[in-house]
Design a protein around this motif. Structure first.
Motif, PDB file in Angstrom:
ATOM      1  N   GLY A  95       0.796  -1.218   0.000  1.00 12.33           N
ATOM      2  CA  GLY A  95       0.000   0.000   0.000  1.00 12.33           C
ATOM      3  C   GLY A  95       0.829   1.268   0.000  1.00 12.33           C
ATOM      4  N   ASN A  96       2.110   1.123   0.287  1.00 14.65           N
ATOM      5  CA  ASN A  96       2.957   2.309   0.315  1.00 14.65           C
ATOM      6  C   ASN A  96       3.683   2.555  -0.996  1.00 14.65           C
ATOM      7  N   GLU A  97       3.402   1.697  -1.969  1.00 14.91           N
ATOM      8  CA  GLU A  97       4.038   1.872  -3.273  1.00 14.91           C
ATOM      9  C   GLU A  97       3.363   3.049  -3.983  1.00 14.91           C
ATOM     10  N   LEU A  98       4.162   3.990  -4.443  1.00 15.14           N
ATOM     11  CA  LEU A  98       3.579   5.183  -5.052  1.00 15.14           C
ATOM     12  C   LEU A  98       3.716   5.210  -6.564  1.00 15.14           C
ATOM     13  N   GLY A  99       4.779   4.615  -7.081  1.00 15.10           N
ATOM     14  CA  GLY A  99       4.968   4.675  -8.525  1.00 15.10           C
ATOM     15  C   GLY A  99       6.354   4.222  -8.934  1.00 15.10           C
ATOM     16  N   GLN A 102       6.464   8.257 -12.114  1.00 19.36           N
ATOM     17  CA  GLN A 102       5.082   8.197 -12.574  1.00 19.36           C
ATOM     18  C   GLN A 102       4.241   7.633 -11.443  1.00 19.36           C
ATOM     19  N   LEU A 103       3.206   8.368 -11.082  1.00 21.66           N
ATOM     20  CA  LEU A 103       2.365   7.938  -9.963  1.00 21.66           C
ATOM     21  C   LEU A 103       1.405   6.835 -10.389  1.00 21.66           C
ATOM     22  N   ASN A 104       1.269   5.823  -9.557  1.00 24.28           N
ATOM     23  CA  ASN A 104       0.242   4.818  -9.817  1.00 24.28           C
ATOM     24  C   ASN A 104      -1.121   5.506  -9.806  1.00 24.28           C
ATOM     25  N   ASP A 105      -2.078   4.949 -10.550  1.00 26.52           N
ATOM     26  CA  ASP A 105      -3.423   5.535 -10.571  1.00 26.52           C
ATOM     27  C   ASP A 105      -4.017   5.486  -9.170  1.00 26.52           C
ATOM     28  N   ASP A 106      -4.832   6.463  -8.866  1.00 21.53           N
ATOM     29  CA  ASP A 106      -5.604   6.489  -7.609  1.00 21.53           C
ATOM     30  C   ASP A 106      -4.737   6.611  -6.352  1.00 21.53           C
ATOM     31  N   ILE A 107      -3.499   6.971  -6.519  1.00 23.07           N
ATOM     32  CA  ILE A 107      -2.664   7.181  -5.334  1.00 23.07           C
ATOM     33  C   ILE A 107      -2.885   8.607  -4.847  1.00 23.07           C
ATOM     34  N   GLU A 109      10.765   7.194  -0.406  1.00 20.61           N
ATOM     35  CA  GLU A 109      12.032   6.471  -0.372  1.00 20.61           C
ATOM     36  C   GLU A 109      12.136   5.522  -1.554  1.00 20.61           C
ATOM     37  N   VAL A 110      13.353   5.342  -2.037  1.00 22.67           N
ATOM     38  CA  VAL A 110      13.602   4.426  -3.156  1.00 22.67           C
ATOM     39  C   VAL A 110      14.759   3.522  -2.751  1.00 22.67           C
ATOM     40  N   PRO A 111      14.491   2.245  -2.528  1.00 28.25           N
ATOM     41  CA  PRO A 111      15.599   1.344  -2.206  1.00 28.25           C
ATOM     42  C   PRO A 111      16.410   1.067  -3.459  1.00 28.25           C
ATOM     43  N   GLY A 153       8.785   5.390   4.972  1.00 32.69           N
ATOM     44  CA  GLY A 153       8.318   4.719   6.185  1.00 32.69           C
ATOM     45  C   GLY A 153       8.724   5.495   7.424  1.00 32.69           C
ATOM     46  N   THR A 154       8.032   5.182   8.500  1.00 36.83           N
ATOM     47  CA  THR A 154       8.294   5.863   9.770  1.00 36.83           C
ATOM     48  C   THR A 154       9.762   5.719  10.184  1.00 36.83           C
ATOM     49  N   GLU A 155      10.309   4.530   9.946  1.00 42.28           N
ATOM     50  CA  GLU A 155      11.694   4.264  10.350  1.00 42.28           C
ATOM     51  C   GLU A 155      12.681   5.183   9.634  1.00 42.28           C
TER      52      GLU A 155
END
Ligand SMILES: Nc1ncnc2c1ncn2[C@@H]1O[C@H](COP(=O)(O)OP(=O)(O)O)[C@@H](O)[C@H]1O
Ligand SMILES: [Mg+2]
Length: 494
Positions: free
Chosen positions: A5-9, A26-31, A40-42, A122-124
């Motif tokens: 659920g935290n994936e944005l795009g 690019q943002l996922n739809d409906d985000i 963040e991007v690992p 994330g909070t961390e």
């Protein structure tokens, strides 16, 4: 580790390919995501952390004005003939702030690859980025992420000073209240210079029902705090007198409204008294010395008379007495309020502030009292930019040297333009609440460690109780919802 659920795009190379400083995804739809949010991007053994600074909405079917006009002329809705829902997409621009490898923070130096997945931070990661510690002062939750409790290092505030700025009613005193509650719970002593007499309610529990409910959601309960109140001796009332002997000559001159010539005479008389080793200088002793010195140095009779009269008038105000013992004022875990709301002339009020701060500073230098924090409400009145006052001299001194001696300064003001620039620049952390005057904002801007213009533009629109923290306490400017008070807030009485 990353919740779906935290994936944005996904990072894209649209128009501007990613660099080590910024990228577009690019943002996922409906985000639902907003400018100002952290992402963040690992990438391999690193996690890039950045902040969204711009969101753009595209639609390939709606790019050509000729095409659109043609369809409008046909009287047909575009969506009936073209799949514009499919053509729409949103892109977010991110400025990279830092890279983490484990707990270590690095400056940004690797670009993310197109195709990499972007997550809501994330909070961390945010805790690490902002230097949040479990044992810090809990001031509120992050604006837009109520799961993140913002707890800041007390040392950074107390040692490096802080300022609270905002328009009247924006929530300055309330924020100060929360900060003081947290410090008192850590057994740290706090002294507040309170020109409006609005802090006395600290003894009482908060009885505001909505605040009580919000507190319990945070796992907190209401309470009062040990509070001691001092009122300056003036016109026969009050419990805090000034010891004439301990007053600095500048302070006496300012209190007595002296002209430069009268000041000269006063300085000569005071020097004479001090040189002759007299410990206890009283107004009467000063008056007789003034007369002696005046005839010796040939001052005009009028100068001598006016100076004598002004000093006698001071005596009449009833402000002098045995003075105060800093040990009575500063006690661990106790709030001490210097209530200056009485009907006192402003220049006398300023002398009280200067003299109290000077005594506390001296006592800290000699280690007679514990480390403490002094908060000065209405700071522009005591450290004005345009005037030299004794209180300003002392406040500047504490701002510059307090760190060495364990005396922290917190300045609060709604009239930033009127506040001494030296004092502002020494405040390591700034809590900025809503400021809606352009002059105040422009005056403050050079002192804000704000990494994007976007942040400064939000200041006029901040809701009451939302504070931007910028400076030493957090590594990066953030917005917080200041938590409800545990004790009763008194600010609304004024
Ligand atoms: N964090 C907050 N939570 C809830 N109410 C707040 C908060 N901050 C301010 N308020 C409300 O706004 C009013 C004005 O805040 P105050 O701190 O007294 O303003 P000022 O900036 O003038 O010192 C308070 O009386 C309180 O009702
Ligand atoms: Mg206030």
């Amino acid at each position: 580790m990353h919740l779906k659920g935290n994936e944005l795009g996904i990072v894209v190379s649209h128009r501007k390919p990613p660099t080590h400083l910024s990228f577009i995804f690019q943002l996922n739809d409906d985000i639902d995501v907003k400018v100002g949010e952290f992402v963040e991007v690992p990438i391999g053994k690193y996690v890039l952390v950045g902040r969204i600074v711009l969101i753009t909405a595209y639609n390939e079917y709606l790019e050509n004005p000729e095409f659109i006009r043609d369809h409008m002329q046909r009287g047909l809705s575009i969506s009936a003939r073209f799949p514009i829902d499919i053509g729409r997409w949103r892109a977010a621009k991110v400025e990279i702030i830092a890279m983490f490898s484990g707990d270590r923070i690095h400056p940004p130096n690797i670009p993310p690859e197109p195709g990499e997945i972007v997550y809501r931070a994330g909070t961390e990661v945010l805790r690490k980025l902002l230097g949040i510690r479990e044992d810090g002062l809990f001031l509120g939750t992050m604006y837009g992420n109520s799961n993140l409790k913002v707890k800041i290092n007390p040392e950074s505030l107390v040692r490096l000073h802080f300022a609270v700025f905002g328009t009247t009613g924006s929530g300055k005193s309330y924020t100060v209240g929360v900060l003081v509650e947290e410090l008192l719970e850590k057994n740290f002593p706090v002294v507040i210079i309170d020109p409006h007499g609005e802090y006395f309610t600290f003894r009482e529990k908060n009885d505001d029902m909505s605040a009580v409910a919000k507190l319990s959601l945070l796992g907190l309960t209401t309470r009062g705090y040990p509070t001691q109140i001092f009122y300056p001796s003036y016109g026969g009332s009050g419990n805090l007198s000034l010891n004439f002997s301990q007053l600095n000559t500048d302070a006496i001159a300012e209190m007595a409204n002296l002209t430069p010539v009268m000041r000269d005479l006063l300085y000569l008389a005071m020097r004479n008294l001090r040189d002759s080793g007299i410990k206890k200088i009283t107004p009467d002793l000063l008056l007789s010395t003034v007369n002696e010195i005046a005839s010796k140095w040939g001052f005009y009779k009028k100068t001598t008379l006016t100076l004598s009269r002004n000093i006698s008038l001071l005596k009449e105000l009833g402000i002098f007495g045995t003075g105060f013992n800093p040990k009575d004022i500063v006690k661990p875990g106790q709030l001490t309020i210097i209530d200056l709301s009485g009907d006192i002339e402003e220049h006398i009020r300023r002398i009280f502030v200067g003299a109290i701060l000077q005594e506390l500073f001296n006592a800290r230098k000699k280690n007679l009292i514990p480390s403490l924090l002094v908060i000065v409400e209405e700071s522009h009145r005591f450290a004005p930019q345009e005037e030299d006052t004794y209180s300003k001299t002392v406040m500047r001194k504490i701002a510059r040297e307090g760190r060495k001696f364990g005396i922290g300064l917190g300045v609060v003001s709604q009239r930033i333009v009127g506040l001494d620039k030296d004092v502002i620049s020494q405040c390591g952390t700034k809590f900025i609440l809503r400021i809606d005057t352009k002059t105040d904002l422009d005056y403050l801007r050079p002192y804000l460690e704000i990494s994007s213009e976007e942040d400064a533009r939000r200041i006029p629109y901040l809701p009451t109780g939302v504070a931007m923290i910028t400076g030493r306490a957090t590594r990066y400017p953030i917005l917080i919802n200041v938590r409800p008070r545990k004790s009763k807030h008194g600010g609304s009485f004024i």
